[in-house]
Design a protein around this motif. Structure first.
Motif, short mmCIF file in Angstrom:
data_model
loop_
_atom_site.label_atom_id
_atom_site.label_comp_id
_atom_site.label_asym_id
_atom_site.label_seq_id
_atom_site.Cartn_x
_atom_site.Cartn_y
_atom_site.Cartn_z
N UNK A 17 3.61 63.74 -5.73
CA UNK A 17 2.34 63.77 -4.99
C UNK A 17 2.02 65.18 -4.53
N UNK A 18 3.05 65.94 -4.12
CA UNK A 18 2.86 67.31 -3.65
C UNK A 18 2.79 68.32 -4.80
N UNK A 19 3.02 67.84 -6.02
CA UNK A 19 3.03 68.69 -7.22
C UNK A 19 4.01 69.86 -7.08
N UNK A 20 5.18 69.55 -6.55
CA UNK A 20 6.22 70.56 -6.32
C UNK A 20 7.24 70.49 -7.46
N UNK A 21 7.00 71.29 -8.50
CA UNK A 21 7.85 71.24 -9.70
C UNK A 21 9.29 71.68 -9.41
N UNK A 22 9.45 72.68 -8.56
CA UNK A 22 10.80 73.18 -8.25
C UNK A 22 11.63 72.08 -7.59
N UNK A 23 11.03 71.40 -6.60
CA UNK A 23 11.75 70.31 -5.93
C UNK A 23 11.99 69.15 -6.88
N UNK A 24 11.03 68.85 -7.73
CA UNK A 24 11.21 67.76 -8.71
C UNK A 24 12.41 68.03 -9.61
N UNK A 25 12.56 69.28 -10.04
CA UNK A 25 13.69 69.64 -10.91
C UNK A 25 15.01 69.44 -10.19
N UNK A 26 15.08 69.88 -8.96
CA UNK A 26 16.34 69.83 -8.21
C UNK A 26 16.67 68.40 -7.77
N UNK A 27 15.64 67.64 -7.41
CA UNK A 27 15.86 66.24 -7.05
C UNK A 27 16.35 65.44 -8.26
N UNK A 28 15.75 65.70 -9.41
CA UNK A 28 16.15 64.96 -10.62
C UNK A 28 17.55 65.37 -11.08
N UNK A 29 17.92 66.61 -10.83
CA UNK A 29 19.30 67.03 -11.14
C UNK A 29 20.28 66.23 -10.28
N UNK A 83 17.98 55.40 -3.32
CA UNK A 83 16.78 55.08 -2.53
C UNK A 83 16.13 56.36 -2.02
N UNK A 84 16.96 57.27 -1.48
CA UNK A 84 16.46 58.55 -0.96
C UNK A 84 15.77 59.35 -2.06
N UNK A 85 16.42 59.42 -3.24
CA UNK A 85 15.90 60.27 -4.31
C UNK A 85 14.63 59.71 -4.94
N UNK A 86 14.57 58.41 -5.16
CA UNK A 86 13.37 57.81 -5.77
C UNK A 86 12.16 58.07 -4.88
N UNK A 87 12.33 57.89 -3.55
CA UNK A 87 11.24 58.15 -2.61
C UNK A 87 10.87 59.63 -2.60
N UNK A 88 11.89 60.50 -2.65
CA UNK A 88 11.65 61.95 -2.62
C UNK A 88 10.92 62.41 -3.88
N UNK A 89 11.29 61.85 -5.03
CA UNK A 89 10.64 62.22 -6.30
C UNK A 89 9.16 61.79 -6.28
N UNK A 90 8.87 60.63 -5.71
CA UNK A 90 7.47 60.18 -5.56
C UNK A 90 6.71 61.17 -4.69
N UNK A 91 7.33 61.59 -3.59
CA UNK A 91 6.70 62.52 -2.66
C UNK A 91 6.47 63.88 -3.32
N UNK A 92 7.47 64.38 -4.03
CA UNK A 92 7.36 65.68 -4.71
C UNK A 92 6.31 65.64 -5.81
#
Length: 403
Positions: free
Chosen positions: A259-271, A248-257
């Motif tokens: 929206x923010x177009x934060x590729x670095x965070x998207x990579x680490x969240x998906x890892x 739940x935390x990660x799916x919401x965070x990936x949506x937020x990242x």
């Protein structure tokens, strides 16, 4: 008359040769006296020591360090370790987990950094002085900057260090960049400036996960767009095997990242999401998420995260019997970690490769990998990996003896 012309011509040629010789001598002298340029290699920025009367809660040692990292404008020859990666590396070698002093040579060995930037800020009469040292293997460079604010001190330091690291950097571009920074970064705000996040990171270093979790949850309630806080909370949930909450935390965070177009965070969240899927036997989903994560990390040249993504992809493929693909992923992981000259990641991936070769009874090849791994461990002082690496080496030697 012809003889006079010939004599004048010879004098003219001799004068040109003499001038050329003087020019070459002057050039050689300038080259010999010029300060050596910084060798190419990974850059590690230490937390900034703040000894000021500053009451602005925006600044702590991690937030200042984060700004310095983000404002360095260096070429691809100088990959930058990111703030949290540096904190994790420091934690590996610090006897006191909250120690603000580290052995620079040991830090360079464990991190693989070719340059360590150490800095401190002091203040007096509403003026700030930033002193920095550029540590290399065999020499150091120092500099001092005076400014009217902590932010301006950090920004000026970043520009000055950029020039010292990369002298070929176009001066005109740099001047334009300075003007741009003055206009656009007066309200710079690092995600690490939040006191609750600073406290949470401190508690994580101390190993108090419960206290860290409380700080992070409180911060996320008040600042729901702080991706660093959300990812750290997700890491805790993964550690505690709270998979439902974690997803739940990660799916919401990936949506937020996204929206923010934060590729670095998207990579680490998906890892992290792929790790969660792996631990709950959702293997194909994990591989799919890692494929997307690779694209995210590649866009921002986050080689360290790419290395860990490839390592996890290798482990998953090995687990389901795709050994050839696993081997390729482990080799890619080594390549990415080599781009950062990161010995810990290289050692881990080499050990994984050695284990894979044992499974396929390729003991000579396994021994070659483990030898490379042990060389890293021995030369770099990787104490945490020494025991497991030596144990694996002994296992391979026994297999070879009893063939």
């Amino acid at each position: 008359m012809p003889h006079a012309r010939s004599s004048n011509k010879n004098k003219y040629i001799a004068a040109i040769l003499l001038l050329l010789l003087i020019s070459m001598s002057a050039y050689a002298y300038l080259i010999s006296t010029k300060a050596p340029t910084i060798e190419t290699g990974t850059i590690l920025v230490l937390p900034v020591q703040l000894a000021t009367d500053n009451t602005d809660s925006q600044w702590n040692r991690y937030a200042a360090m984060d700004m310095l990292i983000n404002k360095l404008n260096v070429s691809v020859s100088y990959p930058l370790l990111q703030t949290e990666d540096i904190i994790n590396i420091i934690s590996l070698i610090a006897n006191d987990h909250l120690s603000q002093t580290v052995d620079i040579q040991q830090l360079m060995a464990v991190s693989g950094a070719g340059l360590v930037i150490e800095s401190s800020i002091t203040s007096a009469n509403n003026q700030y002085q930033l002193a920095y040292t550029l540590h290399q293997q065999h020499h150091t460079k120092v500099g001092v900057i005076n400014a009217s604010s902590i932010e301006q001190a950090l920004l000026t330091a970043a520009n000055e260090i950029t020039e010292r690291i990369n002298p070929q950097h176009n001066l005109q571009n740099n001047l334009q960049q300075n003007q741009h920074h003055k206009k656009t970064t007066t309200q710079y705000h690092s995600r690490l400036s939040e006191p609750l996040l600073f406290n949470a990171m401190t508690q994580l270093q101390l190993g108090d996960i419960k206290a860290a979790e409380q700080h992070l949850s409180k911060l996320i309630r008040s600042t729901p767009d702080n991706l660093v806080a959300i990812r750290l909370l997700a890491s805790i949930q993964l550690q505690q095997q709270q998979y439902q909450q974690l997803n739940t935390t990660l799916i919401a965070a990936i949506d937020l990242a996204t929206h923010q177009q934060d590729e670095r965070e998207l990579a680490r969240l998906r890892l992290l999401l792929a790790q969660s899927y792996t631990e709950t036997d959702r293997i194909e989903q994990a591989l799919g998420v890692l494929t997307i994560a690779k694209t995210n990390a590649a866009k921002v040249k986050d080689w360290l995260t790419l290395g860990y993504i490839s390592q996890l992809a290798g482990m998953i493929n090995q687990r389901i019997g795709r050994n050839d693909e696993a081997r390729e992923q482990f080799k890619k992981a080594i390549e990415y970690h080599q781009m950062m000259n990161y010995p810990i990641g290289q050692t881990q991936a080499l050990n994984e490769l050695a284990e894979l070769e044992i499974i396929e009874f390729n003991y000579p090849q396994a021994y070659r990998y483990i030898n490379r791994s042990y060389e890293q461990v021995a030369h770099r002082g990787l104490d945490d990996l020494e025991k497991t690496t030596f144990k694996l080496m002994t296992k391979i030697e026994n297999k070879m003896q009893h063939r």
